[in-house]
Motif scaffolding. Structure first.
Motif, PDB file in Angstrom:
ATOM      1  N   MET A   1       0.816  -1.195   0.000  1.00  0.00           N
ATOM      2  CA  MET A   1       0.000   0.000   0.000  1.00  0.00           C
ATOM      3  C   MET A   1       0.858   1.257   0.000  1.00  0.00           C
ATOM      4  O   MET A   1       0.566   2.233  -0.694  1.00  0.00           O
ATOM      5  N   CYS A   2       1.946   1.245   0.753  1.00  0.00           N
ATOM      6  CA  CYS A   2       2.779   2.439   0.872  1.00  0.00           C
ATOM      7  C   CYS A   2       3.493   2.777  -0.433  1.00  0.00           C
ATOM      8  O   CYS A   2       3.797   3.951  -0.690  1.00  0.00           O
ATOM      9  N   VAL A   3       3.749   1.779  -1.273  1.00  0.00           N
ATOM     10  CA  VAL A   3       4.376   2.058  -2.567  1.00  0.00           C
ATOM     11  C   VAL A   3       3.416   2.876  -3.432  1.00  0.00           C
ATOM     12  O   VAL A   3       3.808   3.850  -4.079  1.00  0.00           O
ATOM     13  N   ALA A   4       2.149   2.483  -3.420  1.00  0.00           N
ATOM     14  CA  ALA A   4       1.145   3.246  -4.165  1.00  0.00           C
ATOM     15  C   ALA A   4       0.967   4.638  -3.582  1.00  0.00           C
ATOM     16  O   ALA A   4       0.852   5.621  -4.330  1.00  0.00           O
ATOM     17  N   LEU A   5       0.945   4.761  -2.260  1.00  0.00           N
ATOM     18  CA  LEU A   5       0.793   6.076  -1.638  1.00  0.00           C
ATOM     19  C   LEU A   5       1.967   6.985  -1.969  1.00  0.00           C
ATOM     20  O   LEU A   5       1.801   8.205  -2.134  1.00  0.00           O
ATOM     21  N   ALA A   6       3.164   6.407  -2.078  1.00  0.00           N
ATOM     22  CA  ALA A   6       4.330   7.202  -2.467  1.00  0.00           C
ATOM     23  C   ALA A   6       4.160   7.735  -3.884  1.00  0.00           C
ATOM     24  O   ALA A   6       4.420   8.917  -4.163  1.00  0.00           O
ATOM     25  N   ALA A   7       3.715   6.873  -4.797  1.00  0.00           N
ATOM     26  CA  ALA A   7       3.518   7.294  -6.183  1.00  0.00           C
ATOM     27  C   ALA A   7       2.421   8.348  -6.297  1.00  0.00           C
ATOM     28  O   ALA A   7       2.505   9.254  -7.134  1.00  0.00           O
ATOM     29  N   LEU A   8       1.402   8.258  -5.464  1.00  0.00           N
ATOM     30  CA  LEU A   8       0.289   9.200  -5.512  1.00  0.00           C
ATOM     31  C   LEU A   8       0.574  10.502  -4.758  1.00  0.00           C
ATOM     32  O   LEU A   8      -0.262  11.409  -4.752  1.00  0.00           O
TER      33      LEU A   8
ATOM     34  N   PHE B   1       5.655 -11.374   0.324  1.00  0.00           N
ATOM     35  CA  PHE B   1       6.143 -10.010   0.206  1.00  0.00           C
ATOM     36  C   PHE B   1       6.857  -9.833  -1.130  1.00  0.00           C
ATOM     37  O   PHE B   1       7.351 -10.787  -1.731  1.00  0.00           O
ATOM     38  N   ALA B   2       6.926  -8.586  -1.577  1.00  0.00           N
ATOM     39  CA  ALA B   2       7.506  -8.300  -2.887  1.00  0.00           C
ATOM     40  C   ALA B   2       9.018  -8.499  -2.874  1.00  0.00           C
ATOM     41  O   ALA B   2       9.698  -8.056  -1.943  1.00  0.00           O
ATOM     42  N   LEU B   3       9.525  -9.148  -3.908  1.00  0.00           N
ATOM     43  CA  LEU B   3      10.950  -9.074  -4.198  1.00  0.00           C
ATOM     44  C   LEU B   3      11.232  -7.723  -4.841  1.00  0.00           C
ATOM     45  O   LEU B   3      12.174  -7.026  -4.473  1.00  0.00           O
ATOM     46  N   VAL B   4      10.386  -7.352  -5.791  1.00  0.00           N
ATOM     47  CA  VAL B   4      10.390  -6.028  -6.410  1.00  0.00           C
ATOM     48  C   VAL B   4       8.944  -5.692  -6.747  1.00  0.00           C
ATOM     49  O   VAL B   4       8.212  -6.548  -7.246  1.00  0.00           O
ATOM     50  N   SER B   5       8.523  -4.483  -6.485  1.00  0.00           N
ATOM     51  CA  SER B   5       7.215  -4.033  -6.946  1.00  0.00           C
ATOM     52  C   SER B   5       7.366  -2.652  -7.562  1.00  0.00           C
ATOM     53  O   SER B   5       8.295  -1.904  -7.238  1.00  0.00           O
ATOM     54  N   VAL B   6       6.435  -2.322  -8.457  1.00  0.00           N
ATOM     55  CA  VAL B   6       6.468  -1.034  -9.153  1.00  0.00           C
ATOM     56  C   VAL B   6       5.054  -0.457  -9.187  1.00  0.00           C
ATOM     57  O   VAL B   6       4.124  -1.119  -9.655  1.00  0.00           O
ATOM     58  N   ALA B   7       4.915   0.765  -8.692  1.00  0.00           N
ATOM     59  CA  ALA B   7       3.680   1.533  -8.852  1.00  0.00           C
ATOM     60  C   ALA B   7       3.920   2.553  -9.955  1.00  0.00           C
ATOM     61  O   ALA B   7       4.783   3.423  -9.818  1.00  0.00           O
ATOM     62  N   ALA B   8       3.203   2.420 -11.060  1.00  0.00           N
ATOM     63  CA  ALA B   8       3.383   3.297 -12.218  1.00  0.00           C
ATOM     64  C   ALA B   8       2.076   4.012 -12.510  1.00  0.00           C
ATOM     65  O   ALA B   8       1.018   3.380 -12.595  1.00  0.00           O
ATOM     66  N   ALA B   9       2.147   5.330 -12.674  1.00  0.00           N
ATOM     67  CA  ALA B   9       0.956   6.128 -12.950  1.00  0.00           C
ATOM     68  C   ALA B   9       1.305   7.191 -13.983  1.00  0.00           C
ATOM     69  O   ALA B   9       2.298   7.911 -13.830  1.00  0.00           O
TER      70      ALA B   9
ATOM     71  N   LEU C   1       8.985   2.325  -6.221  1.00  0.00           N
ATOM     72  CA  LEU C   1       9.416   0.926  -6.139  1.00  0.00           C
ATOM     73  C   LEU C   1       9.243   0.407  -4.718  1.00  0.00           C
ATOM     74  O   LEU C   1       9.430   1.139  -3.738  1.00  0.00           O
ATOM     75  N   GLY C   2       8.912  -0.867  -4.609  1.00  0.00           N
ATOM     76  CA  GLY C   2       8.865  -1.552  -3.326  1.00  0.00           C
ATOM     77  C   GLY C   2       9.805  -2.744  -3.334  1.00  0.00           C
ATOM     78  O   GLY C   2      10.224  -3.225  -4.385  1.00  0.00           O
ATOM     79  N   GLY C   3      10.147  -3.219  -2.151  1.00  0.00           N
ATOM     80  CA  GLY C   3      11.010  -4.392  -2.027  1.00  0.00           C
ATOM     81  C   GLY C   3      12.476  -4.121  -2.298  1.00  0.00           C
ATOM     82  O   GLY C   3      13.265  -5.063  -2.376  1.00  0.00           O
ATOM     83  N   VAL C   4      12.860  -2.838  -2.436  1.00  0.00           N
ATOM     84  CA  VAL C   4      14.246  -2.538  -2.821  1.00  0.00           C
ATOM     85  C   VAL C   4      14.947  -1.610  -1.839  1.00  0.00           C
ATOM     86  O   VAL C   4      16.150  -1.396  -1.956  1.00  0.00           O
ATOM     87  N   ALA C   5      14.237  -1.048  -0.865  1.00  0.00           N
ATOM     88  CA  ALA C   5      14.840  -0.062   0.028  1.00  0.00           C
ATOM     89  C   ALA C   5      14.137  -0.066   1.377  1.00  0.00           C
ATOM     90  O   ALA C   5      13.087  -0.690   1.560  1.00  0.00           O
ATOM     91  N   HIS C   6      14.712   0.675   2.311  1.00  0.00           N
ATOM     92  CA  HIS C   6      14.200   0.782   3.668  1.00  0.00           C
ATOM     93  C   HIS C   6      12.894   1.551   3.720  1.00  0.00           C
ATOM     94  O   HIS C   6      12.200   1.565   4.743  1.00  0.00           O
TER      95      HIS C   6
END
Length: 331
Positions: free
Chosen positions: A165-172, A239-247, A262-267
């Motif tokens: 969810m936080c990956v999408a919130l970051a992109a938005l 859990f994601a190894l890598v996730s991408v929120a693209a808009a 991106l998710g799964g790649v950083a703190h």
């Protein structure tokens, strides 16, 4: 599990006062992460402050066209809320990619922001971990680090943030509303979570006693061209190894606006505005998307077992952007 006190807060002010009076107290809502941490003796709050009866369950349309989401709205209710599905499909997709239906029924919006890492070493109290015990070391650096960070890490910690969810919130470009002993304030989502640096024990920039009360989404939701792509070891409950929120916002065949996280790649959820700049004003095509993927991992560093994530980010970014252009979600 260690003994602890229990207080059921009647309102936000009482919850904050109780937290301020006991520095070792913690708020509890759904408890989908906190209870696990307590069972494994990773955390031992002196008191649990139950906030489940606070009036923080509303999803409200704002005069400027945005949306305000109460901190106690469940992940299930948020993912299927008509306003979210219609105007912010990226957020709905990301939530439904996470956890299981049972957990989404219990997990809260505010709690999702405060999830702790799922690092093997963090969850094993018998091992050193700078996030649990600052200065004790980080075994993941030279250990089994397949799920760990390739961006923004430090020699103190290479754990990743677990939320979809936080990956999408970051992109938005969401905003977080908090209330604490010093009053209420807002925090831009990009500044809410922290990179590890020399203080990996601190996941967020919340001050002691502060309570997340709401998340606010801006008017622009990228409803027509958004996609959340999650690459994981199995299709559900992983859990994601890598996730991408693209808009994207497309006008006359060109990209007028772009968001990537991106998710799964950083703190923390990883958003690089310079990668978005590469997309704006350009015609969408695979060559452009590949350049953006390469740009995102220009400073990436693998630690052995997680080297594959660098190439995986490149490919996942291309696929997520293709899906966003097509207006579809992950198959």
């Amino acid at each position: 599990m260690n003994p602890f006190g229990y207080t059921r807060a009647g309102d936000v002010a009482e919850a904050v006062r109780t937290a301020a009076s006991d520095g070792a107290a913690q708020f509890i809502a759904g408890g989908t992460n906190l209870v696990d941490l307590m069972k494994e003796r990773i955390t031992a709050p002196s008191r649990l402050i139950d906030i489940t009866r606070l009036p923080l369950r509303a999803v409200e349309s704002l005069p400027d066209g945005g949306l305000k989401i109460g901190a106690l709205v469940s992940n299930h209710d948020l993912a299927y809320h008509p306003e979210v599905v219609a105007r912010y499909p990226l957020l709905s997709q990301a939530i439904l990619a996470g956890a299981s239906p049972q957990l989404r029924n219990m997990a809260s919006t505010g709690g999702n922001l405060l999830q702790r890492t799922r690092c093997y070493y963090f969850y094993d109290a018998a091992l050193p971990c700078n996030k649990r015990a600052p200065g004790s070391g980080c075994p993941a650096l030279a250990g089994v680090n397949r799920i760990h960070a390739i961006l923004g890490a430090s020699e103190q910690c290479i754990a990743v943030h677990p939320s979809d969810m936080c990956v999408a919130l970051a992109a938005l470009a969401a905003t977080v509303h908090v209330t604490g002993p010093a009053g209420s304030r807002t925090i831009e989502f990009a500044a809410f979570h922290r990179l590890p640096g020399d203080t990996p024990e601190r996941d967020t920039n919340l001050q002691p006693g502060e309570l997340v009360t709401a998340v606010e989404l801006p008017r622009q939701g990228f409803a027509a061209h958004a996609s959340y792509l999650k690459v994981r070891d199995r299709h559900s409950y992983a859990f994601a190894l890598v996730s991408v929120a693209a808009a994207l916002e497309l006008e006359d065949g060109k990209i007028a606006e772009a968001r990537l996280a991106l998710g799964g790649v950083a703190h923390k959820p990883w958003r690089d505005p310079t990668a978005e700049d590469l997309l704006r004003g350009r015609s969408p095509d695979d060559a452009l998307f590949a350049r953006v993927g390469e740009h995102l991992v220009r400073d990436a560093r693998g630690r052995g077992h997680n080297d594959f994530k660098i190439a995986l980010v490149r490919r996942a970014v291309v696929r997520a952007l293709q899906q966003a252009v097509a207006g579809g979600s992950q198959a």
